[in-house]
Structures are given as C-alpha cells and as structure tokens.
Design a protein around this motif. Structure first.
Motif, mmCIF file in Angstrom:
data_model
loop_
_atom_site.group_PDB
_atom_site.id
_atom_site.type_symbol
_atom_site.label_atom_id
_atom_site.label_comp_id
_atom_site.label_asym_id
_atom_site.label_seq_id
_atom_site.Cartn_x
_atom_site.Cartn_y
_atom_site.Cartn_z
ATOM 1 N N VAL A 27 0.974 -1.153 0.062
ATOM 2 C CA VAL A 27 -0.061 0.001 0.007
ATOM 3 C C VAL A 27 0.930 1.370 -0.125
ATOM 4 C CG1 VAL A 27 -1.758 1.300 1.187
ATOM 5 C CG2 VAL A 27 -1.761 -1.269 1.233
ATOM 6 N N VAL A 28 0.786 2.284 -0.869
ATOM 7 C CA VAL A 28 1.592 3.201 -1.040
ATOM 8 C C VAL A 28 0.305 4.506 -1.306
ATOM 9 C CG1 VAL A 28 3.373 4.446 -2.111
ATOM 10 C CG2 VAL A 28 3.436 1.866 -2.012
ATOM 11 N N PHE A 29 0.483 5.486 -0.881
ATOM 12 C CA PHE A 29 -0.317 6.675 -1.167
ATOM 13 C C PHE A 29 0.495 7.694 -0.158
ATOM 14 C CE2 PHE A 29 -2.216 4.834 2.753
ATOM 15 C CZ PHE A 29 -2.526 5.879 3.791
ATOM 16 N N SER A 30 -0.001 9.114 -0.296
ATOM 17 C CA SER A 30 0.493 10.364 0.451
ATOM 18 C C SER A 30 -0.625 10.920 0.942
ATOM 19 C CB SER A 30 1.280 11.303 -0.849
ATOM 20 O OG SER A 30 0.373 11.684 -1.812
ATOM 21 N N ILE A 46 -9.664 2.668 2.205
ATOM 22 C CA ILE A 46 -10.338 2.752 0.595
ATOM 23 C C ILE A 46 -8.937 2.091 -0.028
ATOM 24 C CG2 ILE A 46 -10.138 4.266 -1.394
ATOM 25 C CD1 ILE A 46 -11.671 6.260 0.261
ATOM 26 N N LYS A 47 -7.756 2.446 0.428
ATOM 27 C CA LYS A 47 -6.414 1.798 -0.378
ATOM 28 C C LYS A 47 -6.589 0.140 0.117
ATOM 29 C CE LYS A 47 -3.828 4.528 -2.465
ATOM 30 N NZ LYS A 47 -3.064 4.341 -3.765
ATOM 31 N N LEU A 48 -6.933 -0.102 1.324
ATOM 32 C CA LEU A 48 -6.807 -1.498 1.658
ATOM 33 C C LEU A 48 -8.037 -2.481 0.958
ATOM 34 C CD1 LEU A 48 -6.039 -0.972 5.438
ATOM 35 C CD2 LEU A 48 -4.551 -2.314 3.660
ATOM 36 N N SER A 49 -9.164 -1.596 0.688
ATOM 37 C CA SER A 49 -10.488 -2.495 0.069
ATOM 38 C C SER A 49 -10.207 -2.670 -1.258
ATOM 39 C CB SER A 49 -11.535 -1.655 0.548
ATOM 40 O OG SER A 49 -11.575 -1.547 2.082
ATOM 41 N N SER A 50 -9.389 -1.610 -2.065
ATOM 42 C CA SER A 50 -9.406 -1.626 -3.673
ATOM 43 C C SER A 50 -8.835 -3.201 -4.012
ATOM 44 C CB SER A 50 -8.484 -0.654 -4.005
ATOM 45 O OG SER A 50 -7.158 -0.817 -3.335
ATOM 46 N N SER A 57 -2.523 -7.516 -16.430
ATOM 47 C CA SER A 57 -3.981 -7.875 -16.892
ATOM 48 C C SER A 57 -4.731 -6.508 -16.470
ATOM 49 C CB SER A 57 -4.420 -8.924 -16.262
ATOM 50 O OG SER A 57 -5.994 -9.079 -16.284
ATOM 51 N N LYS A 58 -5.850 -6.002 -17.342
ATOM 52 C CA LYS A 58 -6.700 -4.904 -16.885
ATOM 53 C C LYS A 58 -7.745 -5.431 -15.796
ATOM 54 C CE LYS A 58 -5.913 -2.259 -20.926
ATOM 55 N NZ LYS A 58 -6.599 -1.626 -22.046
ATOM 56 N N SER A 59 -7.864 -6.767 -15.877
ATOM 57 C CA SER A 59 -8.953 -7.329 -14.770
ATOM 58 C C SER A 59 -8.518 -7.567 -13.298
ATOM 59 C CB SER A 59 -9.571 -8.875 -15.218
ATOM 60 O OG SER A 59 -8.327 -9.576 -15.053
ATOM 61 N N THR A 60 -9.233 -7.635 -12.534
ATOM 62 C CA THR A 60 -8.789 -7.596 -11.014
ATOM 63 C C THR A 60 -9.362 -9.068 -10.796
ATOM 64 O OG1 THR A 60 -10.937 -6.575 -10.431
ATOM 65 C CG2 THR A 60 -8.966 -5.083 -10.720
ATOM 66 N N GLU A 61 -8.688 -9.415 -9.522
ATOM 67 C CA GLU A 61 -8.962 -10.933 -9.042
ATOM 68 C C GLU A 61 -10.140 -10.461 -8.043
ATOM 69 O OE1 GLU A 61 -5.561 -11.565 -6.237
ATOM 70 O OE2 GLU A 61 -3.903 -11.960 -7.936
ATOM 71 N N ASN A 62 -10.843 -11.590 -8.018
ATOM 72 C CA ASN A 62 -12.095 -11.814 -7.119
ATOM 73 C C ASN A 62 -11.586 -12.111 -5.846
ATOM 74 O OD1 ASN A 62 -13.845 -11.280 -9.411
ATOM 75 N ND2 ASN A 62 -13.709 -13.461 -9.806
ATOM 76 N N VAL A 63 -11.633 -11.193 -5.012
ATOM 77 C CA VAL A 63 -11.100 -11.663 -3.650
ATOM 78 C C VAL A 63 -12.236 -11.146 -2.479
ATOM 79 C CG1 VAL A 63 -8.693 -10.866 -4.042
ATOM 80 C CG2 VAL A 63 -10.181 -9.076 -3.384
ATOM 81 N N HIS A 64 -12.174 -12.122 -1.500
ATOM 82 C CA HIS A 64 -13.354 -11.762 -0.397
ATOM 83 C C HIS A 64 -13.042 -10.180 0.084
ATOM 84 C CE1 HIS A 64 -15.618 -12.867 2.919
ATOM 85 N NE2 HIS A 64 -14.808 -12.218 3.662
ATOM 86 N N THR A 65 -14.130 -9.590 0.302
ATOM 87 C CA THR A 65 -14.293 -8.220 0.831
ATOM 88 C C THR A 65 -13.736 -8.484 2.310
ATOM 89 O OG1 THR A 65 -15.785 -7.694 -0.776
ATOM 90 C CG2 THR A 65 -15.424 -6.154 1.155
ATOM 91 N N GLU A 66 -12.842 -7.590 2.716
ATOM 92 C CA GLU A 66 -12.347 -7.724 4.326
ATOM 93 C C GLU A 66 -13.007 -6.399 4.761
ATOM 94 O OE1 GLU A 66 -8.601 -8.605 7.168
ATOM 95 O OE2 GLU A 66 -8.393 -8.648 4.814
#
Length: 546
Positions: A27-30, A46-50, A57-66
């Motif tokens: 996780v990287v942000f300012s 927000i960063k952790l949930s994205s 790949s332009k697609s994203t993994e289907n991950v369990h929402t935590e």
C-alpha cells in the motif's frame, strides 16, 4: 521489514508519503500534513479495500471483501483521538498503527538508495567509489565483493571506497550499499560492476607529476600546502558546444565524473594538501560523494553554490588535524563591490554596458578563516571562479578588484576581532580567475595602473584609473606571471587562467610543484584525457609563516 509503516517527509513539504504491506498487498499513498487521523483512516481503508490487479492484466482478482479496523495507538497502546492533526501523530515514532490484529511500528524518513551506479572503466590501483543518490541520508556503507571463482564472490573490503590491487585486473566485482543515518539503516542495494576491473593507465604527465610530489612530500619544513583546482563539473561537459568544440578529441567514456573521479581521488591523496580549494563542484557530487571521501581521509569542508540557477559551486577542504574552522561564508560580487569607494566611483563613470555586464553577473566567492593549530596563527582563504565569457575581460577585472578589496577589509576586521599581533594572519586569494597573464585582472594584480579608456572604450574622455591599493601590494602570485605555459587546455586553446595569490608580508612560498609541459599533455590529446581528469591543472604551493 514486516509490520512497519514507512513515513517519508521532506523538511519543507506539505505532504508526506506512506508505505506498508498488509496481507501480501503493498500500500502506497500520500496525505496532506493538515489532515486529521480520521481522514487518514478513511483513505487507508479505501486503499486496503481496493481489489488487487493481476500482473499484465486489466482485470482484477475476485477477492473476499474484508473489513478493516484501523487506529493509531500511543506508546501505551491507547487509541488516539481521530480529530488530532495527522502530522503530529505520524512524525512521532513512539506511536503505532493497528490494522485489525496487526500492529505496525512507525519508521520516519528511513534512508533509501534512489539510484546507484559505477563506472564501466573502474581501474585497478585507482580509488573506486559508486555514484549514489540517496534520500534522507548522505551516509552509506559499502561491502565490496570480487569474483574468486566463476560465479563465486568473496568479500574484499568494507569501506565506502575501494582501491583494487593490480592482480584484480579482469576480475568481475559487485558492491553492496547500505544507507544509514544515526541509528536508522535503510535497505541494502547491490550493484554489479558493468565490466571487470580495467588495467590502470600507463605513464602520463600527471603520473610523472604525482611521482614528483610523493618524492618531495615530507622533505620540506612547511606550515601548510595549498592546492587550487577547477575539477570540471559534469554540467559543463555534456552540452553540444562542449562536446563538439571543447572536447571533441576526448573519448566519450572519459568525460563523465563517474570515470574522472577515480583519477581526481588519486590526485587529492598524492597532493596531500592541508588546504584544497576547488571550483566547478556540483552540489550532489559534493554532498553524496566528495565530502564523504574527504572526511574518510581527515579533511573537513565548506561548500557554496554560485547561484540558484547553477548546479555547481566552490568547495574549500582543510585538514582537521592542522586547522580549525573559525568562520566561513559566501558573498556576491555585484553586491559586495559597493563596499569599495574606488569601485563605486568607477561604476559611476563607466559606460552603461560595462556596468550592466558586471552587475548582472551572479558570480560569488567563498571564504573561510582557518586557525593553524600548531602556531596559533590564522589563514584567510578566498576562493572563486570568475566569469568565463570571452569578452568579459573588464568584468573579470572588476570582480578581481572586488575580491581584493574583500581581502583588505576582512584582514582589518580579523585583526580587530581576534586580537592578533602583526604577522599572525596570512591571506590567500585563489581560484579559476579565467584571466590570462596579459588580461586586465592579472595586470591589476601585478600592480599595473589601468586607465578607464583602455578598460572601457565607451568611456572615452573620462579621466579615471584603477590600480591595486598600496595596502594590497603584498599579494604576490605563487607562480610568477609568465613562469608556466598553461593551466587550462581544451581543443585548439590553452592559457594560464588559474592563480594563487598570497600575502607575501606574512607568508613565504617555499615550494611550487612544477607543471607538466604543453608538449607532454598535447601528446595525450589535450585535457581531459584517460589519465588526467579535468581541462585544468591543479596549482600546488607550500607555505610557511615568516
């Protein structure tokens, strides 16, 4: 490196960076320094949930929402109020951060290597140093490894610089760099030498000169040795004009400071100067490479930039065992000139063109006052690099006169403030004056009277002369006016442009290191070349107090 949040903030920045890893996700942000803890936590969630994107790949993994339970904790594990300003919280490394059941320590401004490289022509028997750009530190450690067997590297040195012996020619090598500041150590970075160690250059005019200086060092009873040297900044090398007009004969691999500094470092050690005044020293090179090298060999330094628009400046180094720094500073020529009644009067009567040419230049000079520990005497050193433009002969004269006036005024002030006796202060005025033996500036320093009509043809009819004040007639050139053939050589040009002037009332120059002949340097294609690092030569003189 797990369970750490890295906080990065430059001293004058209004934002800071955040970097950490949670559950295999980086996780990287300012954030703004004016944010509250609550705003930070919202951004963090927000960063952790994205969702995490798959590589390529332009697609994203289907991950369990935590869900995430985040808060800042004080040193006693008490949750901090969400309305507190973020800057006060994250810049206190006694605080912690919690994400669910994971506790993170805060590490602020961890030293980091941003880039590192090493010359592809690193030569055995020369001093090798990586070129490093760092963040939040100028200190680093190096571990040097040389190939002992195919694909097997052995540790040979743990110093910021390394001088490989001649038997390591053709051996591959690598260096591990670890940045640090106080008790904070950054992540190590390893770079491979792009090529094996190269054979050293053979005999050159410089190696002959260095053999001479090694033979004479220690044989004379002197108080101190002075070196003045324009080392040729990279920012002046890689322009179209320089490459096509000044250095077309020079092999391209020789031009970068990454190559040339190994020759410079050998020169510095052989000269064994007590005072080393350098010109054309780039800011990053000074702080990241040159100063650490000098400190490793017992020299302290002061640095000043020419102006905000240029990346180079002047540096004065001095041996800590020999001298103690009393005072240092930087002054602008076009401002200090008004301290002189003579120069003020000259500027009032000279032509508008000359006055504008002088006043619009941002040339500076640096000075330092050093106390000679062994004799309780003092040395005033004024170091400069005057305007280089070809038709600025009169401008350089005014700059030289300004510097000479500073020597006079500063000498008076030092005698008054330090309570010295007569003869306790010696002055040195040196640098790349860009002034040949027949220039206005050199004639002025050799006590010639110059008429304004000669200096400034546009002022014809005005009666005004400019000459060295009698009180400064003791400023004598370390090298007599026509005694050396050249100090600067580029393609189709050579001249004596560098000077060391000293206070002959109180100092005596007892030895001058001979200069290479023009013919010997020309056989190597001029300057710089494979064995000589700059387009200038160093001036070396030994002095005693009378």
């Amino acid at each position: 490196m797990a369970n750490i949040i890295y906080i990065s903030k430059q001293s004058d920045a209004e934002t800071f960076g955040v970097e950490f890893t949670y559950s295999m996700k980086k996780v990287v942000f300012s954030r703004s320094c004016r944010d509250t803890i609550k705003q930070f936590l919202q951004r963090c969630e927000i960063k952790l949930s994205s969702p995490k994107k798959k590589k390529h790949s332009k697609s994203t993994e289907n991950v369990h929402t935590e869900t995430f339970d985040c808060c800042f904790l004080s040193s006693d594990n008490t949750a901090l109020n969400e309305n507190l300003l973020l800057e006060k919280v994250v810049l206190d490394n006694s605080n912690k951060f919690r994400i669910n059941d994971t506790i993170y320590a805060l590490v602020i401004n961890l030293p980091k290597v941003l880039s590192a490289s090493i010359s592809s022509h690193a030569m055995a028997t020369y001093i090798i140093q990586p070129t490093i750009e760092m963040e939040f530190s100028t200190h680093f450690e190096c571990s040097w490894f040389v190939e002992s067997q195919p694909h097997n590297f052995a540790l040979v040195c743990q110093q910021p610089v390394y001088e490989p012996p001649v038997q390591f020619v053709s051996k591959r090598f690598k260096v591990e760099i670890t940045p640090y500041f106080e008790n904070r150590r950054g992540e190590s970075v390893t770079i491979d030498g792009p090529e094996p160690f190269q054979a050293p250059v053979g005999e050159t005019p410089l190696t002959v000169r260095q053999q001479l200086v090694r033979m004479t060092s220690g044989n004379l009873e002197i108080d101190f040795r002075v070196v003045s040297y324009n080392i040729l900044a990279d920012c002046y090398v890689f322009t179209d004009f320089a490459l096509t007009t000044m250095y077309p004969q020079c092999p391209k691999y020789v031009l970068p400071m990454e190559y040339r500094k190994q020759i410079l470092y050998r020169e510095f050690l052989d000269y064994n100067a007590d005072i080393l005044a350098l010109q054309e020293v780039e800011d990053k090179f000074y702080h990241n490479e040159l100063l650490p090298f000098m400190k490793l060999h017992g020299l302290n330094g002061v640095y000043s930039t020419q102006n905000a628009r240029r990346s180079d400046g002047e540096a004065i180094f001095f041996k800590g065992q020999v001298f103690e720094l009393v005072e240092s500073g930087t002054l602008s020529m076009n401002e200090y000139c008004y301290e002189s009644e003579v120069l003020t009067s000259f500027l009032a009567v000279c032509s508008h063109d000359l006055r504008e040419d002088f006043l619009c230049r941002t040339t500076t000079f640096q000075f330092c006052v050093l106390k000679l520990k062994a004799k309780q005497k003092y040395v005033l050193v004024a170091n400069t690099h005057l305007a280089a433009k070809h038709d600025f002969d009169a401008v350089r004269l005014l700059q030289t006169a300004t510097l000479a006036h500073f020597i006079m005024r500063k000498t008076e002030d030092l005698y008054a403030t330090l309570g010295m006796q007569s003869g306790d202060l010696g002055s040195l005025m040196l640098g790349d004056m860009n002034s040949s033996p027949c220039s206005f500036a050199t004639r002025f320093m050799h006590s010639e009277v110059l008429d304004i009509e000669e200096l400034d043809p546009l002022s014809a009819g005005i009666e005004f002369t400019l000459s060295l004040p009698p009180v400064l007639s003791m400023l004598e050139s370390c090298f007599p006016k026509w005694s050396i053939e050249f100090t600067n050589m580029v393609y189709n040009f050579h001249s004596t442009l560098d000077w060391i002037y000293f206070d002959s009332d109180n100092l005596k120059c007892v030895n001058r290191l001979p200069m290479p002949s023009l013919e010997s340097v020309a056989t190597f294609g001029g300057l710089p070349n494979i064995g000589m690092a700059s387009d200038h030569l160093a001036l070396v003189g030994d002095f005693t107090f009378k």
